[in-house]
Enzyme design. Structure first.
Site, PDB file in Angstrom:
ATOM      1  N   TYR A   1       0.857  -1.180   0.000  1.00 39.54           N
ATOM      2  CA  TYR A   1       0.000   0.000   0.000  1.00 39.54           C
ATOM      3  C   TYR A   1       0.893   1.229   0.000  1.00 39.54           C
ATOM      4  CZ  TYR A   1       0.778  -1.177   4.935  1.00 39.54           C
ATOM      5  OH  TYR A   1       1.338  -1.562   6.131  1.00 39.54           O
TER       6      TYR A   1
ATOM      7  N   HIS B   1       6.167  -0.619   1.472  1.00 37.61           N
ATOM      8  CA  HIS B   1       6.048   0.460   0.494  1.00 37.61           C
ATOM      9  C   HIS B   1       7.192   0.313  -0.512  1.00 37.61           C
ATOM     10  CE1 HIS B   1       3.476   1.963   3.595  1.00 37.61           C
ATOM     11  NE2 HIS B   1       4.475   2.295   4.386  1.00 37.61           N
TER      12      HIS B   1
END
Length: 243
Positions: free
Chosen positions: A165, A215
């Site tokens: 995400y 990430h």
């Protein structure tokens, strides 16, 4: 929704949302009225490249100053400024906020909304696996929740599902693109030695997200660099006095 999996059944979720919105302020805490002047914003990340940058005065001169997570200003004002108008956080990165600062909750998981309810009610919240910070000092009349639909939009269109995400920094930057006329970006990426770390830390090793792959920092930084190249943002890379 790009949340880390639903942690409860839908009826329970609806009950949680209902309780939360009963606790929330009854008015829109985002300024909808637009004045005639250009809205200038500074998005301030936490990169070590801010150290020695002397950007503090430039940052504080913006109309909005957006910070995130455990950002520290005390003792670093010369480089990072001291003004904050919006502060992005999630429970694990929460900190006390000053007066007149908007708390922007980034709900990575449904339990984050329950944490916010407890914060607004000035209660401690014991999660199953760890005790989170709370209550925290924050203005309950200046609370914003980052909408999961906008979260999904960033994940789909901007980070293109690289990483599990988007980072808080990426979400804050895209938020800034949508509310600001002129966007200056500070404290993103690596320092001049190629290290990823927070400016208030002595640690010179890459952040945990660089190891776990939660990430994709490289992909996000490429997007940010491209935005600067086409003139959508002004990117400051930590060289004193120059972009």
């Amino acid at each position: 929704m790009v949340l880390k999996g639903l942690q409860s059944r839908r009826p329970r979720m609806r009950m949680m949302y209902s309780r939360l919105f009963e606790t929330m302020p009854k008015f829109n805490s985002v300024e909808n009225s637009r004045s005639c002047h250009c809205r200038r914003c500074a998005i301030v990340g936490n990169s070590g490249n801010l150290k020695g940058s002397s950007y503090g005065q430039l940052i504080d001169s913006q109309d909005y100053v957006i910070r995130m997570n455990r950002a520290v200003t005390k003792g670093y004002e010369l480089d990072v400024g001291k003004k904050t108008t919006h502060h992005f956080m999630y429970p694990e990165s929460a900190k006390d906020l000053g007066a007149n600062v908007h708390l922007v909750l980034v709900p990575f998981k449904p339990l984050d909304l329950l944490w916010l309810e407890n914060v607004l009610l000035n209660r401690n919240f014991l999660l199953m696996f760890r005790k989170l910070k709370g209550p925290i000092t924050a203005d309950r009349d200046k609370v914003i929740i980052f909408h999961p639909v906008f979260f999904k939009y960033v994940h789909d269109k901007w980070t293109e599902h690289y990483g599990k995400y988007p980072s808080t920094g990426m979400l804050a930057l895209i938020f800034g693109l949508h509310i600001c006329d002129q966007l200056s970006v500070f404290g993103y990426g690596w320092d001049r030695q190629g290290n990823w770390h927070h400016y208030w830390e002595n640690n010179r090793l890459g952040g945990a997200f660089r190891v776990t792959g939660v990430h994709n920092a490289t992909f996000e930084m490429n997007v940010i660099t491209r935005l600067a190249e086409i003139g959508k943002i002004q990117l400051y890379r930590g060289r004193p006095g120059t972009p």
